[in-house]
Motif scaffolding. Structure first.
Motif, short mmCIF file in Angstrom:
data_model
loop_
_atom_site.label_atom_id
_atom_site.label_comp_id
_atom_site.label_asym_id
_atom_site.label_seq_id
_atom_site.Cartn_x
_atom_site.Cartn_y
_atom_site.Cartn_z
N GLN A 196 4.25 4.36 13.30
CA GLN A 196 4.39 3.73 12.00
C GLN A 196 5.58 2.79 11.99
O GLN A 196 5.51 1.65 11.54
CB GLN A 196 4.63 4.81 10.96
N GLY A 197 6.68 3.31 12.54
CA GLY A 197 7.90 2.52 12.61
C GLY A 197 7.71 1.28 13.43
O GLY A 197 8.31 0.24 13.18
N GLY A 253 5.08 -0.33 13.51
CA GLY A 253 4.13 -1.18 12.83
C GLY A 253 2.70 -0.98 13.30
O GLY A 253 1.81 -1.73 12.91
N GLN A 296 0.06 0.65 12.53
CA GLN A 296 -0.40 1.49 11.44
C GLN A 296 -1.65 2.30 11.79
O GLN A 296 -1.70 3.50 11.58
CB GLN A 296 -0.66 0.60 10.22
N GLN A 319 -4.91 4.41 -0.50
CA GLN A 319 -4.98 2.96 -0.41
C GLN A 319 -6.38 2.51 -0.03
O GLN A 319 -6.85 1.47 -0.44
CB GLN A 319 -4.01 2.46 0.66
N ARG A 333 7.37 6.55 -4.78
CA ARG A 333 6.33 5.59 -4.43
C ARG A 333 5.61 5.12 -5.69
O ARG A 333 5.30 3.93 -5.86
CB ARG A 333 5.36 6.22 -3.43
N TYR A 386 7.76 2.66 -7.39
CA TYR A 386 7.75 1.41 -6.62
C TYR A 386 6.48 0.62 -6.92
O TYR A 386 6.53 -0.57 -7.26
CB TYR A 386 7.81 1.81 -5.14
N GLU A 438 2.79 -8.76 -5.12
CA GLU A 438 2.19 -8.35 -3.85
C GLU A 438 2.44 -6.87 -3.58
O GLU A 438 1.63 -6.19 -2.97
CB GLU A 438 2.77 -9.17 -2.69
N GLN A 439 3.61 -6.47 -3.98
CA GLN A 439 4.00 -5.08 -3.72
C GLN A 439 3.42 -4.12 -4.74
O GLN A 439 3.34 -2.93 -4.49
CB GLN A 439 5.54 -4.94 -3.76
N MET A 459 -3.14 -6.09 7.57
CA MET A 459 -2.26 -5.44 8.54
C MET A 459 -0.81 -5.73 8.20
O MET A 459 0.02 -4.85 8.11
CB MET A 459 -2.61 -5.97 9.94
N ARG A 483 0.45 -6.76 5.43
CA ARG A 483 0.87 -6.19 4.16
C ARG A 483 1.13 -4.68 4.30
O ARG A 483 2.12 -4.16 3.83
CB ARG A 483 -0.23 -6.44 3.14
N GLN A 484 0.21 -4.08 5.00
CA GLN A 484 0.40 -2.64 5.18
C GLN A 484 1.69 -2.36 5.92
O GLN A 484 2.42 -1.46 5.60
CB GLN A 484 -0.77 -2.06 5.98
N ARG A 485 1.91 -3.18 6.91
CA ARG A 485 3.12 -3.00 7.69
C ARG A 485 4.31 -3.11 6.76
O ARG A 485 5.22 -2.30 6.80
CB ARG A 485 3.19 -4.09 8.76
N HIS A 486 4.23 -4.08 5.94
CA HIS A 486 5.34 -4.29 5.03
C HIS A 486 5.55 -3.07 4.13
O HIS A 486 6.65 -2.58 3.98
CB HIS A 486 5.05 -5.54 4.19
N VAL A 487 4.47 -2.61 3.61
CA VAL A 487 4.56 -1.46 2.73
C VAL A 487 5.23 -0.29 3.45
O VAL A 487 6.16 0.33 2.97
CB VAL A 487 3.16 -1.02 2.25
N MET A 488 4.74 -0.05 4.65
CA MET A 488 5.23 1.11 5.36
C MET A 488 6.67 0.94 5.80
O MET A 488 7.44 1.86 5.81
CB MET A 488 4.35 1.39 6.58
N CYS A 489 6.99 -0.32 6.19
CA CYS A 489 8.33 -0.49 6.71
C CYS A 489 9.36 -0.58 5.60
O CYS A 489 10.54 -0.41 5.80
CB CYS A 489 8.43 -1.78 7.54
#
Lengths: 658, 667
Positions: A492-493, A495, A497, A538, A566, A569, A577-578, B1, B3-9
């Motif tokens: 995860q870290g 990236g 995913q 998600q 979360r 957030y 976007e977030q 991908m 965006r997900q990365r962003h979310v997770m990171c």
């Protein structure tokens, strides 16, 4: 009872002692024709002799066999003897299946060496004959294959039968007077002075105490001198007498090179006393010439913990209790109860002994050891037991100091891993990493070593290396769910995913339902549940996602915090976007449900989420409830109040970030 | 991908949002957060599992720290996330202990009946005290003492049988069974005793003539419990004994009790009672006496070894002697009897724990002992479990084999009782030793039962040092058959003799016997944690036929003894196991049975206790334990068939007790 059944007559028979019985042997010790019993016990007395005092008119015959020493062993072990009686008085046998009486005039016995449990009975074969008075025939089947028959034996006699002599020779019981009296054994009261000299000297961890003269001090073998550490209590008369003795013989003790540190254990865990304590006053009155001070609860706790590792049981502290440390500060002897000055001097005089001669000194009896003394210093257990008791720093320091002596021990690599885990716990990641690497150098197959290395690397954000170590752990133990879960975290870290989610899923799949109580596995697994839960949400798999999250949160609050965070957030992020207000509502509802709608911060989040999806009506009532719950916490209440005003104007709350 | 990365990171930033959770919304620096988080973890106990569980203040501190370092709350690969997780790893053993303790507590484990059984046991103990007359009780007193735990509708019949049947009578011993007491259903007409007064009268009758009795003991053990609605039924063993002017007396029976909860639900009230399987044994000697007299002190006399060594229990020595010298806590040390100095009187060899010398004690003409251990050269300090006094070189004197931590020591006798070490046989964790001339070459061979594998083995092979699986463990040590090749040479012939079959058990004991009457010695091996072995000897080749002949006895085997107890010309087997009242209570409940249909009888078997195998006369055996009434001998160790009264019928002796402490537990 003659019909194939038995009755419990242990109390009537007089053999029901509250002993932890172990071995048992039968022998006609007093040669009165019936069998007496020897037993061994775990408790005292550890051997018991029970004389058979049964008064009856039953007859017997006893046989001692001797083989020829060529085809049959001299002891005739394995010989089967058949004894046939003539008399009709001999009890019949009731067939247990038919209930019909059958003649049973033949008794068989085999001569054995070893039977029961850890025990061997007499080599005399004793045949009980009941009321029968005539022996028809005796047949011995010698273990070599030949058989011999004998007639003319009379009851109530002892016979020696030597193979191939053709005779059963009557043996007359030696003329003797038996001097055995029954008595009730009462265990002796153990002496109040118990000394243990150690064959294995262990180093002690570092101790601190409060000196009466100099304040906080570290306890070390005083300048390379043998030191007696004495724990005492001011209200204990024996302790006082002991200290008086030490004071009286100061010169002699000093000449023997002994230092004494007397630490009072008064009021441990109790109230702090104001002014000089009774212990300190006593020291002053005694003009105690050696070092004195106050022991801390931690010192006593650690000391007992460490010393207990030398015994097969946990010791309890007593007063006075003294510990003799040699010149290196290693524990040489323990005195439970007072120490005699002369004995102390003698023990100090023997500090130079080592190996077998030291072990002989440590053994409370004379005797012969067959094995050479092999030092077995339980440093590993000491390190671990301190760790378990929460003395992590002591454990690590102790280990670091003595680690070299443990090289080559089979436990060494796993000890390295445990110490590494402690270092990691203390935030010393690179030191931990080194220990883990060392462990897998010694034992490249050590799953735990690779796993923990992976974790430590992850903590240092060396994620690629972490993933590599964790993959190696998985190779070694592909059925272990933990490594997959940590690997998921690392991926995860990095990236990755999808790979991360797969790894988490694999970890979850490996958990057998209901099978695990292992907290380590549970930690990793619940984390996987959390991450997967979010991912499933998600992806729109609401039910599965919430289920996973609920499971994680129910296991550990940190996931509850995380869900709430979360939700916040997703509901309030300034960047569109977030933001994902719908998901935010789901999460906030879950958090609220898990806290029974009784936590102001959680309800605050829920109201923000509700507002974010346009449900201002509910947002207002939720925020109002949150306000009520936040009573007494002004800052919080004010913040919620501010948001409540927004909701009333049908406006959502958006967090402004720099 | 992306965006997900962003979310997770981006999850790190969640920390800042935590503000809302820490009662301080908005941005908070991470330092402040740490502090707040600590407060939070400690104060927020409502749904906390972590922070409330620590058994000591120390671990509570730890878990607070845990929560702190894990603030980023379980998301992506940040350092702190890893920290939060791994902290659990190292605090594992503390937690594991707590969990384990929980598992051991039957109330926590869902077996609330265990708590009820405990209540019933307490009540029965009280009744036991009353029967024993410890409170100086007569009928009226008894009524007042029992009133508070009797249900208002309590009734019972007579507690003594109205009629007896004498089942055994010898000159000294009489055994009687109650006849009329047994009835299958409670019968109101027979239940003539009502309320506390009635119960008092019934107990008084049971007490009998106490005035002339002494040393009265009454003991209860609840071994069955079943709940039906609000009614609880228990079955308990009642063992009572006393000395009488004529000798001694004992009663064994089963008390079937019915209980109902009190109005407040806090306690159990006795509602009905029936005494079953009543058995009474008396020994008449013309004086208050038992069959066996404890002559221990006088047999040892002044021997220092008794007063300094044997008079102190295991716990004493454990607190006195360094455990690292070897040993263990269970006290498994046996003995051997034999004539070592050729005077035709049997002598005694006592095996001792580490750091205490083994004792060789010679019988004096007056029956007392003298210690010659040192002179004889057998004062071995290495832990010794068992020994054999046998003639190993056929020279007519008795040699010595000792199973020690240093291996099996073989020593020869100089005919005077002085021993010289000839060889040491490599062994594992040897328990019992047995000897026989299995190959019929005229000298004695040795067989050693081995228990656990060494710690080193487990380290090297990464295996658990525990019996796995518990009920059928196959990771124990390998038993060894040592063939005597003369001149003090012994060879391990286990494999070639065929004894390596099923040879990784936790073996405690073995016995050689010609069970099938074919002229050679078969071997029966008793194993803890699982099946036993029956190695049938076919011309010097052994095969394990335990299942085939019906003597697997899958239980917790401790010891074995052999005799032709039914005098049919075929040797029978008696195996000691553990009889567990708790095991009985749990495994016989409907609830337990409904969990898993298949294995139940096995579980019940595990707690059933000892087993008597009667030879069927064709090489096979039948389980005669229940008929013979010989299962219940508590936590049994040694057992021996001994015809104690010379009546021609073998009696059974069983030594029992595991680690008896001050608390009366199931051991």
């Amino acid at each position: 009872m003659g019909d194939g059944r038995f009755a419990n007559i242990s109390a009537t028979s007089g053999i029901d002692f509250p002993d932890d019985g172990r071995g048992m042997a039968a022998v006609d010790w007093d040669l009165d024709g019936d069998l007496d019993i020897w037993v061994t016990n775990r408790n005292a007395p550890r051997a018991r002799f029970l004389r058979n005092d049964l008064e009856d008119e039953n007859h017997f015959v006893a046989l001692r066999l001797e083989g020829n020493g060529s085809s049959t062993n001299r002891d005739a072990i394995g010989a089967r003897v058949e004894l046939e009686v003539l008399d009709s008085e001999f009890p019949v046998r009731q067939n247990p299946e038919t209930g019909v009486d059958e003649p049973a005039t033949v008794v068989i016995k085999t001569l054995r060496a070893g039977e029961g449990f850890l025990s061997q009975s007499t080599k005399w074969l004793n045949f009980g004959l009941g009321r029968a008075t005539r022996i028809k025939r005796l047949t011995v089947h010698w273990p070599g294959g030949t058989s011999e028959s004998f007639t003319g034996l009379s009851v109530d006699g002892w016979y020696r039968i030597v193979q191939q002599t053709g005779r059963a020779e009557k043996w007359s019981v030696p003329d003797r007077t038996i001097r055995l009296q029954p008595s009730k054994f009462v265990p002796p009261v153990p002496s109040s002075q118990l000394k243990t000299v150690f064959a294995n000297r262990i180093p002690l961890p570092t101790f601190h105490y409060e000196s009466f003269d100099e304040g906080p001090k570290e306890l070390a073998a005083e300048a390379g001198k043998p030191t007696l550490l004495t724990l005492w209590l001011s209200s204990c008369k024996t302790c006082e007498a002991e200290l008086q003795e030490f004071a009286k013989y100061e010169n002699g003790l000093r000449q023997s090179g002994i230092e004494i540190v007397a630490l009072a254990v008064d009021g441990l865990g109790g109230e702090e006393q104001v002014g000089p304590s009774p212990a300190e006053e006593k020291i002053r009155t005694l003009k105690f010439p050696f070092i004195s001070g106050k022991a801390s609860p931690e010192l006593v706790d650690k000391l007992m913990l460490v010393v207990s590792q030398l015994f097969a049981m946990d010791l309890s502290p007593v007063v006075p209790m003294s510990f003799l440390l040699d010149q290196q500060g290693y524990l040489a002897a323990l005195y439970q109860g007072p120490v005699e000055v002369s004995e102390l001097q003698e023990d100090v005089g023997r500090l130079a002994l080592s190996g077998n001669s030291l072990r002989d000194l440590a053994t409370p009896f004379h005797g012969a050891w067959m094995l050479n003394h092999q030092a077995r210093i339980p440093l590993v257990q000491i390190s671990l037991v301190m760790q378990e008791a929460g003395y992590r720093e002591d454990s690590v320091a102790y280990f670091e100091k003595h680690v070299d002596s443990q090289k080559g021990e089979p436990e060494y690599p796993s000890l390295l891993v445990k110490i590494g885990a402690s270092l990691q716990q203390m935030g010393k990641y690179s030191a931990a990493e080194n220990r883990f690497r060392e462990a897998i150098d010694v034992d490249p197959q050590l799953f735990d070593g690779h796993l923990k290395l992976g974790i430590t690397l992850g903590m240092q954000e060396k994620l690629e290396e972490s993933a590599t170590a964790l993959r190696r752990a998985i190779e070694l133990s592909p059925e272990e769910p933990r490594a997959y879960c940590y690997l998921g975290t690392a991926l995860q870290g990095l990236g990755k995913q999808q790979e991360a989610l797969q790894s988490f899923q694999k970890g979850l799949d490996l958990v057998r339902p209901g099978g695990d109580v292992d907290q380590n596995v549970a930690t990793a697994i619940n984390r996987a549940k959390y991450v997967l839960g979010l991912a499933r949400l998600q992806e729109g798999e609401v039910k599965l996602g919430l289920e996973l999250l609920r499971a994680a949160a129910q296991w550990n609050d940190q996931y509850l915090f995380a869900i709430n965070n979360r939700a916040w957030y997703l509901a309030s992020h300034s960047d569109r976007e977030q933001r994902n207000p719908e998901l935010g509502v789901l999460l906030a509802k879950l958090a609220a449900e898990l806290t029974d709608f009784k936590h102001s911060a959680v309800l605050d989040t829920l109201s923000v989420a509700e507002a974010a999806v346009g449900d201002f009506e509910n947002a207002v009532s939720t925020a109002t409830r949150a306000m009520e719950l936040a009573k007494g916490k002004q800052d919080t209440a004010d913040a919620i109040q501010g948001r409540l005003e927004l909701f009333k104007q049908s406006r959502p709350y958006v967090q402004q970030l720099q | 991908m992306c965006r997900q990365r962003h979310v997770m990171c981006d999850i790190d930033r969640l920390v800042y949002f935590r503000g809302s959770f820490c009662d301080r919304p908005g941005l908070v620096s991470s330092n402040q957060l740490l502090l707040l988080a600590i407060l939070f973890a400690v104060s927020f106990t409502g749904c906390s599992r972590e922070s409330t569980e620590g058994p000591t203040s120390v671990s509570r501190r730890q878990s607070a720290t845990t929560a702190t370092t894990s603030q980023p709350a379980g998301d992506a690969g940040s350092a702190t996330t890893f920290a939060g997780l791994s902290s659990y790893d190292s605090s594992f053993s503390q937690r594991q202990k707590a969990e384990h303790n929980k598992l051991l507590d039957p109330q926590e484990d869902g077996w609330d009946t265990e708590a009820l059984a405990n209540d019933a046991q307490t009540r029965l103990k009280k009744i036991g005290k009353i029967i024993a007359g410890q409170n100086g009780s007569t009928g009226v007193d008894i009524a007042s003492q029992v009133a508070h735990f009797l249900h208002s509708d309590f009734r019972c019949g007579r507690l003594c049988p109205a009629e007896y049947r004498t089942v055994y009578q010898d000159q000294g011993i009489t055994v009687r069974h109650g006849v009329a007491v047994e009835k299958t259903v409670p019968d109101a007409e027979q239940d003539v005793f009502q309320g506390s007064e009635g119960f008092g009268t019934a107990l008084e009758e049971l007490q009998g003539d106490l005035q002339e009795a002494s040393d009265i003991r009454v003991d209860f053990k609840v071994f069955r419990i079943e709940a039906e609605g609000e009614e609880i039924q228990t079955e308990a063993i009642c063992d009572a004994s006393r000395m009488t002017p004529q000798g001694s007396e004992q009663q064994n029976s089963i008390w079937h009790c019915r209980w109902k909860p009190s109005d407040d639900g806090e306690s159990l009230l006795l509602y009905g009672l029936q005494v079953k399987q009543y058995e009474a044994a008396t020994y008449v000697a013309g004086a208050p006496r038992k069959m066996f007299a404890d002559c221990t002190e006088s047999v040892f006399g002044d021997a220092e070894c008794f007063h300094r060594q044997l008079s102190y229990d295991f716990e004493y020595w454990l607190s006195r002697v360094e455990g690292t010298l070897g040993g263990g806590r269970l006290g498994r040390h046996g003995l051997a009897v034999g004539d070592v100095n050729g005077d035709h009187l049997d002598d005694l060899y006592l095996c001792q724990p580490a750091a205490q010398p083994n004792l060789l004690l010679i019988q004096n003409p007056d029956g007392t002992l003298r210690d010659i251990s040192r002179l004889a050269g057998v004062d071995i300090l290495d832990r010794t479990t068992s020994g054999l006094i046998v003639d190993l070189d056929n020279d007519g004197d008795q040699d010595l084999a000792s199973a020690t931590d240093a291996g099996i020591l073989i020593m020869s006798n100089d005919a005077q009782g002085r021993f010289t070490r000839r060889t040491t046989l490599v062994s594992g964790d040897c328990t019992s030793l047995v000897a026989v001339d299995f190959d019929r070459d005229g000298d004695l061979d040795l067989f050693g039962c081995m228990y656990a594998r060494s710690k080193k083995y487990h380290y090297e092979n990464r295996t658990l040092p525990l019996p796995v699986p518990y009920h059928d463990a196959n990771n124990g040590s390998r038993n060894i058959l040592y063939r005597n090749d003369g001149s003090w040479h012994f060879t391990d012939v286990t494999t070639e003799a065929g004894l390596d079959q099923n040879n990784s058990k936790f073996s405690f004991a073995a016995v050689w016997e010609d069970f099938d009457n074919d002229g050679d010695d078969d071997l029966y091996v008793v194993n803890d944690f699982g099946r036993n072995n029956f190695y049938r000897n076919d011309s010097g080749q052994f095969s394990d036929v335990a299942a085939q002949v019906g003597v697997e006895d899958m239980s917790t085997g401790m010891a074995v003894t052999v005799a032709d107890y039914d005098r049919d010309g075929w040797m029978d087997l008696y195996v000691s196991n553990m009889w567990s009242s708790a095991g009985n209570r749990v495994t016989y409940q409907d609830r337990f049975r409904s969990d898993d249909g298949q294995g139940i009888s096995q579980y019940q078997y595990l707690s059933r206790g000892n087993t008597l195998f009667r030879s069927a006369g064709d090489g096979t055996f039948r389980d005669a334990s229940i008929f013979a009434n010989v299962t219940r001998a508590r936590w049994a160790w040694a057992t021996l068939f001994v015809d104690v009264n010379n009546d021609g019928w073998e009696d059974l002796l069983v030594a029992n007790g595991h680690v008896t402490g001050k608390r009366q537990t199931d051991l």
